[in-house]
Structure formats: structure tokens, C-alpha cells
Motif scaffolding. Structure first.
Motif, PDB file in Angstrom:
ATOM      1  N   GLY A  57       5.336   1.246   7.888  1.00 28.25           N
ATOM      2  CA  GLY A  57       6.063  -0.018   7.787  1.00 28.25           C
ATOM      3  C   GLY A  57       7.342   0.011   8.597  1.00 28.25           C
ATOM      4  N   LEU A  58       8.077   1.078   8.434  1.00 26.84           N
ATOM      5  CA  LEU A  58       9.349   1.171   9.164  1.00 26.84           C
ATOM      6  C   LEU A  58       9.106   1.234  10.662  1.00 26.84           C
ATOM      7  CD1 LEU A  58      11.260   3.615   6.787  1.00 26.84           C
ATOM      8  CD2 LEU A  58      11.535   1.135   7.016  1.00 26.84           C
ATOM      9  N   LYS A  59       8.022   1.936  11.043  1.00 28.06           N
ATOM     10  CA  LYS A  59       7.678   2.045  12.462  1.00 28.06           C
ATOM     11  C   LYS A  59       7.313   0.667  13.036  1.00 28.06           C
ATOM     12  CE  LYS A  59       4.221   4.637  14.044  1.00 28.06           C
ATOM     13  NZ  LYS A  59       3.220   5.713  13.759  1.00 28.06           N
ATOM     14  N   LEU A  60       6.537  -0.075  12.261  1.00 30.01           N
ATOM     15  CA  LEU A  60       6.124  -1.408  12.712  1.00 30.01           C
ATOM     16  C   LEU A  60       7.321  -2.342  12.856  1.00 30.01           C
ATOM     17  CD1 LEU A  60       2.844  -1.937  10.692  1.00 30.01           C
ATOM     18  CD2 LEU A  60       3.083  -2.135  13.177  1.00 30.01           C
ATOM     19  N   PHE A  61       8.243  -2.207  11.943  1.00 31.68           N
ATOM     20  CA  PHE A  61       9.442  -3.043  12.002  1.00 31.68           C
ATOM     21  C   PHE A  61      10.195  -2.783  13.308  1.00 31.68           C
ATOM     22  CE2 PHE A  61      13.930  -3.945  10.858  1.00 31.68           C
ATOM     23  CZ  PHE A  61      13.778  -5.280  10.502  1.00 31.68           C
ATOM     24  N   LYS A  62      10.287  -1.505  13.642  1.00 35.10           N
ATOM     25  CA  LYS A  62      10.967  -1.111  14.877  1.00 35.10           C
ATOM     26  C   LYS A  62      10.206  -1.678  16.089  1.00 35.10           C
ATOM     27  CE  LYS A  62      13.210   2.950  16.691  1.00 35.10           C
ATOM     28  NZ  LYS A  62      12.775   4.176  17.282  1.00 35.10           N
ATOM     29  N   ALA A  70       0.819  -1.204   0.000  1.00 33.80           N
ATOM     30  CA  ALA A  70       0.000   0.000   0.000  1.00 33.80           C
ATOM     31  C   ALA A  70       0.858   1.262   0.000  1.00 33.80           C
ATOM     32  CB  ALA A  70      -0.930  -0.010   1.216  1.00 33.80           C
ATOM     33  N   GLY A  71       2.174   1.085  -0.042  1.00 31.08           N
ATOM     34  CA  GLY A  71       3.072   2.238  -0.049  1.00 31.08           C
ATOM     35  C   GLY A  71       3.107   2.992   1.268  1.00 31.08           C
ATOM     36  N   LEU A  72       2.752   2.332   2.362  1.00 34.84           N
ATOM     37  CA  LEU A  72       2.775   2.984   3.680  1.00 34.84           C
ATOM     38  C   LEU A  72       4.180   2.868   4.271  1.00 34.84           C
ATOM     39  CD1 LEU A  72      -0.543   1.413   4.983  1.00 34.84           C
ATOM     40  CD2 LEU A  72      -0.225   3.750   4.148  1.00 34.84           C
ATOM     41  N   ILE A  73       5.074   3.712   3.754  1.00 37.09           N
ATOM     42  CA  ILE A  73       6.485   3.536   4.071  1.00 37.09           C
ATOM     43  C   ILE A  73       6.800   3.809   5.539  1.00 37.09           C
ATOM     44  CG2 ILE A  73       8.799   4.374   3.551  1.00 37.09           C
ATOM     45  CD1 ILE A  73       7.452   4.884   0.674  1.00 37.09           C
ATOM     46  N   TYR A 110      12.881  -8.711   6.382  1.00 36.98           N
ATOM     47  CA  TYR A 110      13.842  -7.844   5.706  1.00 36.98           C
ATOM     48  C   TYR A 110      13.424  -7.618   4.262  1.00 36.98           C
ATOM     49  CZ  TYR A 110      17.080  -7.925   9.608  1.00 36.98           C
ATOM     50  OH  TYR A 110      17.644  -7.751  10.836  1.00 36.98           O
ATOM     51  N   ALA A 111      12.936  -8.658   3.633  1.00 38.32           N
ATOM     52  CA  ALA A 111      12.497  -8.514   2.242  1.00 38.32           C
ATOM     53  C   ALA A 111      11.422  -7.445   2.135  1.00 38.32           C
ATOM     54  CB  ALA A 111      11.998  -9.849   1.711  1.00 38.32           C
ATOM     55  N   CYS A 112      10.484  -7.444   3.106  1.00 39.80           N
ATOM     56  CA  CYS A 112       9.424  -6.431   3.080  1.00 39.80           C
ATOM     57  C   CYS A 112      10.006  -5.028   3.220  1.00 39.80           C
ATOM     58  CB  CYS A 112       8.430  -6.658   4.219  1.00 39.80           C
ATOM     59  SG  CYS A 112       7.417  -8.102   3.994  1.00 39.80           S
ATOM     60  N   ILE A 113      10.945  -4.879   4.150  1.00 39.83           N
ATOM     61  CA  ILE A 113      11.519  -3.564   4.385  1.00 39.83           C
ATOM     62  C   ILE A 113      12.299  -3.097   3.154  1.00 39.83           C
ATOM     63  CG2 ILE A 113      13.134  -2.251   5.813  1.00 39.83           C
ATOM     64  CD1 ILE A 113      10.508  -2.932   7.169  1.00 39.83           C
ATOM     65  N   VAL A 114      13.066  -4.030   2.569  1.00 43.55           N
ATOM     66  CA  VAL A 114      13.796  -3.693   1.351  1.00 43.55           C
ATOM     67  C   VAL A 114      12.812  -3.231   0.282  1.00 43.55           C
ATOM     68  CG1 VAL A 114      15.134  -4.669  -0.552  1.00 43.55           C
ATOM     69  CG2 VAL A 114      15.767  -5.183   1.806  1.00 43.55           C
ATOM     70  N   ASP A 115      11.719  -3.951   0.192  1.00 46.70           N
ATOM     71  CA  ASP A 115      10.692  -3.605  -0.780  1.00 46.70           C
ATOM     72  C   ASP A 115      10.125  -2.205  -0.512  1.00 46.70           C
ATOM     73  OD1 ASP A 115       8.948  -4.855  -2.962  1.00 46.70           O
ATOM     74  OD2 ASP A 115       7.472  -4.029  -1.564  1.00 46.70           O
ATOM     75  N   LEU A 116       9.856  -1.937   0.781  1.00 38.41           N
ATOM     76  CA  LEU A 116       9.324  -0.631   1.182  1.00 38.41           C
ATOM     77  C   LEU A 116      10.262   0.494   0.790  1.00 38.41           C
ATOM     78  CD1 LEU A 116       7.932  -0.977   4.806  1.00 38.41           C
ATOM     79  CD2 LEU A 116       6.812   0.074   2.864  1.00 38.41           C
ATOM     80  N   LEU A 117      11.525   0.342   1.196  1.00 41.76           N
ATOM     81  CA  LEU A 117      12.515   1.382   0.893  1.00 41.76           C
ATOM     82  C   LEU A 117      12.672   1.519  -0.608  1.00 41.76           C
ATOM     83  CD1 LEU A 117      15.192   0.453   3.594  1.00 41.76           C
ATOM     84  CD2 LEU A 117      13.716   2.471   3.582  1.00 41.76           C
ATOM     85  N   GLY A 118      12.672   0.367  -1.272  1.00 41.49           N
ATOM     86  CA  GLY A 118      12.850   0.363  -2.715  1.00 41.49           C
ATOM     87  C   GLY A 118      11.742   1.124  -3.421  1.00 41.49           C
ATOM     88  N   ARG A 119      10.504   0.871  -3.019  1.00 44.48           N
ATOM     89  CA  ARG A 119       9.380   1.573  -3.644  1.00 44.48           C
ATOM     90  C   ARG A 119       9.478   3.071  -3.456  1.00 44.48           C
ATOM     91  NH1 ARG A 119       4.488  -1.827  -4.544  1.00 44.48           N
ATOM     92  NH2 ARG A 119       5.275  -3.922  -4.186  1.00 44.48           N
ATOM     93  N   ALA A 120      10.048   3.463  -2.296  1.00 44.77           N
ATOM     94  CA  ALA A 120      10.187   4.887  -2.023  1.00 44.77           C
ATOM     95  C   ALA A 120      11.393   5.474  -2.754  1.00 44.77           C
ATOM     96  CB  ALA A 120      10.325   5.109  -0.525  1.00 44.77           C
ATOM     97  N   GLY A 121      12.088   4.624  -3.488  1.00 42.62           N
ATOM     98  CA  GLY A 121      13.244   5.103  -4.234  1.00 42.62           C
ATOM     99  C   GLY A 121      14.505   5.181  -3.397  1.00 42.62           C
ATOM    100  N   ARG A 122      14.392   4.690  -2.149  1.00 45.50           N
ATOM    101  CA  ARG A 122      15.572   4.757  -1.270  1.00 45.50           C
ATOM    102  C   ARG A 122      16.420   3.507  -1.471  1.00 45.50           C
ATOM    103  NH1 ARG A 122      11.970   6.504   3.872  1.00 45.50           N
ATOM    104  NH2 ARG A 122      13.828   6.039   5.115  1.00 45.50           N
ATOM    105  N   LEU A 123      16.947   3.374  -2.685  1.00 47.85           N
ATOM    106  CA  LEU A 123      17.640   2.145  -3.057  1.00 47.85           C
ATOM    107  C   LEU A 123      18.924   1.931  -2.270  1.00 47.85           C
ATOM    108  CD1 LEU A 123      17.147   2.055  -6.902  1.00 47.85           C
ATOM    109  CD2 LEU A 123      16.071   0.651  -5.168  1.00 47.85           C
TER     110      LEU A 123
END
Length: 756
Positions: free
Chosen positions: A576-581, A570-573, A596-609
Motif C-alpha cells: 500500500g505504501l509503495k503504491l501510494f508513492k 487485506a493488511g498489505l501494508i 490519505y484516509a486509506c494510508i492512515v488506515d493502513l498505518l493504523g492497522r499496523a499499529g503505527r498510530l
DNA sequence: CTAGGGTTAG
């Protein structure tokens, strides 16, 4: 004293023999088989009764082969010898051998008939028993009638028992007690108590039956009340109370009964020991075991089982070595102990040393090999088995299924003469767990055609197949069946339904199932959260998660996989990061590669490669294919060729034979326009010998799932289908729908084909 | 010496 008396009358011919015969019988009954043998061997003159007594003594102590040897050796056999031998086989569960002797007898009496009827009913072969019963020469003797009634009772057919009871010409107290037992064994306590009140005569057996009935349904108070009303309780009354309390882990009360008992036999001691074993109090159990003056096979087996239960295999083995005549049960207990700890060689050693084995023992051994993934050895034993039962077959099917060898599982299944629900479930869940969803569903349908009713396991597997195929129509039909047959309140089925609807895109139905089921567990919540995630409802996932917390449930690793993937879809970056923490700090859950795959995906979608890449490099556990795959996907999205190449190469290290990875890599190159590189990838595939797997898809039409495989032109209606596709393509062009051509490197000429 | 109802181990 009695010896002196016996010696005094030695002058009368045969009285010593008569006395010694009695002694053998008595010793045999009390488990002192060695003393019985001593007397038998010391006897200078023996008559037929001597031999019969010794045969009986052997048989009662589990030494059925020794009994048979005597039977063969004895100089003169009478009718009782034959009956005794059949009785021996009956008490050693060897119905087949008993039947053989029965057939060979030249003359039979009422004993013979009754023995054989009992043999068949013990074996569940009621129809065979009934045929014998109907041929019965003397219909007025109640003994055979009673045996047949008891046979029906033990096999759950108390109405048949009742019919026979009403029809019998002469009833005695045993008949009444047999009928009472029929009600009690089938947990019809209401009927049993009515019947008990109507009995004109009762003995201690009648009372014991009733207290046992209360024990079976867990009504310990009523059992105690009735026990106190028994005019003169016997050992069995006491033991019934003792073992009842022990079974429900009321060990102190059990011990009190044990201490109060006015008389104790081996069974009382065994029951007390078994209570301690059940309660993991092995120290108490061994104290009693060592105090026992007279141990039988059950005492030893119980103790061995106790040590196996707490994992002290050396102690168990020690006891087994000390055990005078090792029986199948004790040896099998030891074998299961070794299997539980994966010590297959030790298990096998015991197995090979056994002189007689029953089917259960073989089955245990086969299941052991199956659990260790050693199906070749399991199959070898399976083939060696002389007589197999349905459990044997099911064990092998489940073994092959777990090892992914569904062809072999199916072959065994098809060879079975009589399949039960477990056979079907093993096969269907095997297909589903190995990704062969269509085969799973096909067998679900076949099962219905053969008139077998599915149970919760069948439903769970086939619903999971529907989920993975997104076969909504079939899933819905199965749901109707669930309601009709009555498994709506089963947790496994309910959870499977949630997943099915979610994966089929019907999130509202998934919600409804979730709200309708009476009791939810963590898996239900996780299923719905993952369902929201799968369908892109990130906010709903988080909201459900919060509800879950207010209900006081503790989230687990799976919960967070669902939540994080919900956020990424859903692009809730930030969420997502908050939940991971939150997950790592508040719940101290160690992140899995999936997280980790989810977080990588999250950051990736946000362009934070770069950040994503950093995370992959720094994560404490080894990145897996999913992690690199997520990074690769992000790189493609943002057209980062450099990082994408790196991720793709890493991915190929994990899965060098997975075609789709090569496709991804070559697509990256294709999108960047580097056609040379695309060609290189193609060469690399050839080099590694990667086969391009045919693409496949499926569609549900009129409740039938059809699978399409590309590049297959054998089946009918291909021409029709291609015509239709062309027409559709034309229409799509008209409405300006353009497939992403950059991705279409692989054969556009694929033909779609209807497999079924 | 052998059969039918009740208890314990599997």
C-alpha cells in the motif's frame, strides 16, 4: 422598367394594385419584409388580395402576430384570407391557433383541408390528421394524399405511408417523391434505391432526396456520385452537398462546393456559415456573415450560436442587439449561452424581454435554474407555463432529484399524464443517488408493471440500488432482464453489473461480467479493482492493476482509491505504501483525502498510530471526516484512548449531527471503562440536539427486500419476529457465539421490524 | 394571395 410599364397601364382600373400586390408577395418571400410594409402602407387603394399578400409576407417572416392583426383589421375576408392565416400559423408552429381558425371557417376548400392535415402531422398528431383525411370531400385529388403520406413519413411510419401510396387513386410525381422521401427519412436506403429505379419519371427533387439520403447515412462518396449524375442540379442539390460535407467536418470540401456553386441563395450562405460554426472557425463565419447582402433570421441565429459556442457572449449579445426582428431561436440561443456560464440574471433579462416564447425556450430557462440549484424559481416558471410538454415535466423532476428533494420530484412525477422513459429514469436515478434505494427499486418494478421497457439508464440506476442494498437476488433478476432486452454490451450497464456483484459479495460473477463485456473502459477496471478491495482480495486487486498497465491503460485517482483500500483491507501494508508513492511520483496524481484516509488506515492497522497521526497533520490538503474516521478506527483497534479522543473530537467538528460518530466516541470510553465520559457524550448529544437515528437493516427473502427499523412496533408480525429472534439468540448461545458486548451500549431492547 | 415532395437555424 416594370414600374414604368405598370405606371403606363395605370388607366386600366386596378392594374397598379395588381402590380403592387405581386411586389409585396415577392418581397415577403425573399425576406425583405420592411420594403413590403413600405409598399403596403403607401397604397391608397387596396383590395382583398393586397391584405392577403401582406398577411402572407408577415407570416413568412416570423411576424405572426402582425399577420393576425391585419387579418382582424381587414375590411373583407375571403376564403383565401382564412387559408393564408392558417398557413401562417402552420409555418410558425402554432397548430392550436390554426385549428381554431379551421373550426371557425364557414366554408372550406381543398387548401384548408390540406393545410390542417399538414399542421397536425407536423405536430406529431397523426391520428387527428387521419380523422380529417378520412372526412375529406374530394378523394381524387392527390394533394391531400401526398400530405398524409409525408406526415406518416416524418413520424417514422413508412409502412403506413406505403399503404396509403398503394391505395391512392391518382398518383403524380409528388406522390412518388413523397414515398421516396418516406424511405429516406427512415434510413431505408436499400428500399429507397429500389423505389428510385422503378420511378418512370424523376425530377430534381427525386435526385436531391437520394443524395440527402446518402448524406444522412454518412456515405459522402455515393452522394457525390449521384450528385454528378443529376441532369440539372438546382440550388438545393448544391446546398445538400455543401451542408453534408460541412456536417461531417470536411470544411474545405464544403467551401470548394460553396465557391463552385453557379447560384447562391440565403440558405447556401447559412449552410456555409453553419459549417464554420460547427468547426469552431468563427472568424471565417463572421467574414461570410458580413459579406451577405441578404440575411434572414437563420443567418443571425447561426452566428449568435457560433459565438455562444466559443464562449464569446459579449459578441453574441452584440449581434442579438443588432438583429432586426429577434426570433425565439436567436433569443433562446443567447439564453443558453448565459446559462452555460451561470449568468442567470442576464438569461432572465432576455427571457423577460421576449414578446413570444415557445415551449423550448421556457424549458431552457427552467433547466438553467435547476442546474444552479434554484428550484424555487424553476418551479415558479413551471407553474406560470401555459402549455407544457413532456420535456418540461422531466426537467423539473430531474431538477428536484438533483437537489435531493425527492418528495417534490415524486409529486410532480405522479401528476404527469403521460410519462416517458426519461421521466422514469430521472425519478429512479434520483432515488438511487439520494440513497433511497428501496424507492428506486420499487419504481423500477412499477415501471415494468406499466409495460414500459427499461433502457441502459434505468438498468444502471437500479443495479446501483441493488449494489448498495446488497440485494443479490434482485440484482440477478435485473441482470437476466439486461440480457433479454439486450443491453449487455452497454458500458454503463456492464460497469453497474460489476459493482453490483462485487458489493453483493459475488466477486466471481463480477469477474465474469468483466471478462464478458466487449469493450471495457477505465471505469470497468476501477469497478473490479474496488470490488476486489471491498471483498478483501488485496492481491487480486494488485494483479488486475498490473494487467491494466500491460493493456496500456492509464490509472486515475479512483483506481488508486480502490488499490489502497484493497491493501488496507487485506493488511498489505508495504504494498500500500509503495503504491501510494508510485501514484504520486510515477503518475503525478495529487492524493485526495480518500487516499490519505486509506494510508492512515493502513498505518493504523499496523499499529503505527503515531506515524498515521503525523501524516494527517502534515498532509497538504485539509483532512476530512474520512481521514479522521480512519484514525479513530485505528485508535479503537489498538485502544489508544488519547489519540482516539482527539480524532473523535475532530470528527465531530466535521459531522456534528452524525449519530454514529458519537457512538464511536462513547464506545472508546466504554471500552476503557470510563463510564463518566460515556455519560458526558450522551449529554453532549442532547445539548447539540442530535437525534438518535433508528438503526436499520434489511434482508432479502424470496426476491423481496425487507427493511427493518429499530424501535418501531406498529406493524404486524412483530411478535412473531421477536419470538424468532429470541430463539436465534438462544441457539447462538448454544454454539458459543457472543456478540461484542462492549459495543452494545445503545438500546439492546431495539425491536426489529418488517417495514414491507 | 393560400395547400402536397427537396435545403439552412432549434
Amino acid at each position: 422598367m416594370r414600374i414604368i410599364q405598370a405606371l403606363k397601364s395605370i388607366g386600366e382600373s386596378g392594374s397598379l394594385v395588381f402590380y403592387q400586390n405581386q411586389k409585396i408577395t415577392q418581397l415577403g418571400k425573399s425576406g425583405k419584409i420592411n420594403e413590403a410594409i413600405k409598399i403596403f402602407e403607401s397604397m391608397t387603394s387596396r383590395n382583398t388580395v393586397t391584405w392577403n399578400s401582406m398577411i402572407s409576407a408577415y407570416a413568412k417572416n416570423g411576424r405572426i402576430n402582425d399577420a393576425r392583426n391585419l387579418f382582424e383589421q381587414m375590411p373583407l375576408r375571403n376564403l383565401v384570407s382564412w387559408n393564408t392565416m392558417i398557413s401562417g400559423y402552420l409555418h410558425n408552429d402554432k397548430v392550436h391557433e390554426a385549428a381554431e381558425l379551421f373550426e371557425r371557417m364557414s366554408r372550406r376548400d381543398l387548401f384548408s383541408w390540406t393545410l390542417m392535415i399538414t399542421c397536425y402531422t407536423r405536430n406529431g398528431e397523426l391520428e387527428k390528421a387521419r380523422i380529417l383525411f378520412d372526412q375529406l370531400p374530394d378523394k381524387r385529388s392527390p394533394v391531400c394524399w401526398n400530405a398524409m403520406i409525408a406526415g406518416y413519413a416524418k413520424n417514422g411510419r413508412f409502412e403506413d405511408a406505403r399503404r396509403l401510396f398503394d391505395k391512392m387513386p391518382v398518383r403524380n410525381l409528388v406522390s412518388w417523391n413523397s414515398m421516396l422521401a418516406a424511405y429516406i427519412q427512415n434510413e431505408e436506403m436499400g428500399l429507397a434505391l429500389d423505389f428510385f429505379d422503378k420511378m418512370s419519371e424523376r425530377d430534381v427533387v427525386s435526385w436531391n432526396l437520394v443524395i440527402d439520403g446518402f448524406m444522412q447515412i454518412g456515405d459522402l462518396d455515393s452522394a457525390m456520385q449521384f450528385f454528378q449524375r443529376i441532369p440539372s442540379p438546382n440550388v438545393i442539390s448544391w446546398v445538400t452537398m455543401l451542408s453534408g460535407f460541412a456536417r461531417y467536418s470536411r470544411i474545405d470540401e464544403a467551401r470548394r462546393i460553396f465557391d463552385q456553386m453557379p447560384m447562391r441563395n440565403v440558405v447556401s450562405w447559412n449552410a456555409m456559415i453553419s459549417g464554420y460554426v460547427l468547426n469552431y472557425q468563427i472568424d471565417e463565419a463572421i467574414i461570410l456573415f458580413e459579406q451577405m447582402t441578404e440575411k434572414n433570421a437563420v443567418s443571425w441565429t447561426t452566428m449568435i450560436n457560433g459565438y455562444v459556442r466559443i464562449g464569446k457572449l459579449e459578441k453574441a449579445r452584440e449581434l442579438l442587439n443588432l438583429m432586426p426582428y429577434k426570433n425565439v431561436a436567436a433569443q433562446t440561443a443567447m439564453i443558453s449561452g448565459y446559462i452555460q456560464t451561470m449568468q442567470m440574471e442576464e438569461a432572465r433579462q432576455i427571457f423577460d424581454e421576449m414578446d413570444t416564447r415557445d415551449i423550448a425556450c421556457w424549458n431552457t430557462m427552467i433547466a438553467g435554474y435547476a442546474q444552479c440549484g434554484r428550484m424555487d424559481e424553476a418551479n415558479k416558471l413551471f407553474k406560470q407555463m401555459f402549455r407544457k410538454n413532456i420535456i418540461t415535466w422531466n426537467t423539473v423532476i430531474a431538477g428536484y432529484a438533483q437537489g435531493g428533494e425527492m418528495n417534490k420530484a415524486l409529486r410532480i412525477f405522479e401528476k404527469m399524464e403521460e410519462k416517458n422513459i426519461v421521466s422514469w429514469n430521472s425519478l429512479i436515478s434520483g432515488f438511487t443517488q439520494n440513497g433511497l434505494y428501496m424507492d428506486g427499486l420499487r419504481h423500477f418494478v412499477l415501471m415494468g408493471r406499466e409495460g414500459k421497457k427499461p433502457d441502459q439508464s434505468t438498468f444502471a440506476s437500479s443495479l446501483s440500488a441493488c449494489a448498495n442494498l446488497a440485494a443479490l437476488q434482485i440484482g440477478k433478476q435485473i441482470h437476466h432482464l439486461v440480457v433479454k432486452i439486450g443491453y449487455v454490451n452497454d458500458l454503463f450497464v456492464g460497469n453497474a453489473l460489476i459493482t453490483m456483484y462485487a458489493k453483493c459479495g459475488r466477486i466471481l460473477s463480477a469477474e465474469q461480467v468483466f471478462n464478458d463485456i466487449d469493450n471495457t473502459d477505465i471505469i470497468s477496471w476501477n469497478s473490479l479493482i474496488s470490488g476486489y478491495a471491498f471483498n478483501g482480495y488485496g492481491k487480486d486487486a494488485i494483479q488486475l492493476f498490473q494487467e491494466m498497465l500491460t493493456e496500456g491503460l492509464n490509472p486515475d485517482q479512483v483506481t488508486f482509491v480502490g488499490l489502497l483500500s484493497a491493501c488496507s483491507h487485506a493488511g498489505l501494508i508495504d504494498e500500500g505504501l509503495k503504491l501510494f508513492k508510485y501514484m504520486t511520483e510515477k503518475y503525478c496524481i495529487e492524493p485526495l483525502a480518500e487516499h490519505y484516509a486509506c494510508i492512515v488506515d493502513l498505518l493504523g492497522r499496523a499499529g503505527r498510530l503515531e506515524e498515521a497521526y503525523q501524516l494527517v497533520m502534515e498532509m497538504p490538503i485539509k483532512a476530512n471526516a474520512g481521514t479522521w474516521g480512519a484514525l479513530l478506527g485505528a485508535c479503537r483497534l489498538h485502544k489508544n484512548l488519547k489519540l482516539g479522543k482527539l480524532a473523535a473530537e475532530k470528527l465531530l467538528e466535521f459531522e456534528p449531527y452524525k449519530t454514529s460518530n458519537y457512538v464511536l466516541l462513547s464506545n472508546i470510553h466504554a471500552e476503557a471503562g470510563s463510564w463518566n465520559e460515556v455519560e458526558k457524550v450522551r449529554m453532549l448529544m442532547k445539548e447539540k440536539g442530535v437525534e438518535k437515528q433508528p438503526g436499520s437493516s434489511w434482508i432479502e427473502i424470496k426476491n423481496q427486500v425487507s427493511v427493518f427499523v429499530s424501535d418501531d412496533s406498529v406493524l404486524p408480525r412483530t411478535v412473531e419476529i421477536c419470538e424468532m429472534l429470541k430463539a436465534l439468540m438462544a441457539q447462538m448461545r448454544n454454539v458459543e457465539y457472543m456478540p461484542e458486548l462492549a459495543l452494545a451500549y445503545w438500546n439492546l431492547d431495539d425491536l426489529w421490524h418488517c417495514v414491507k
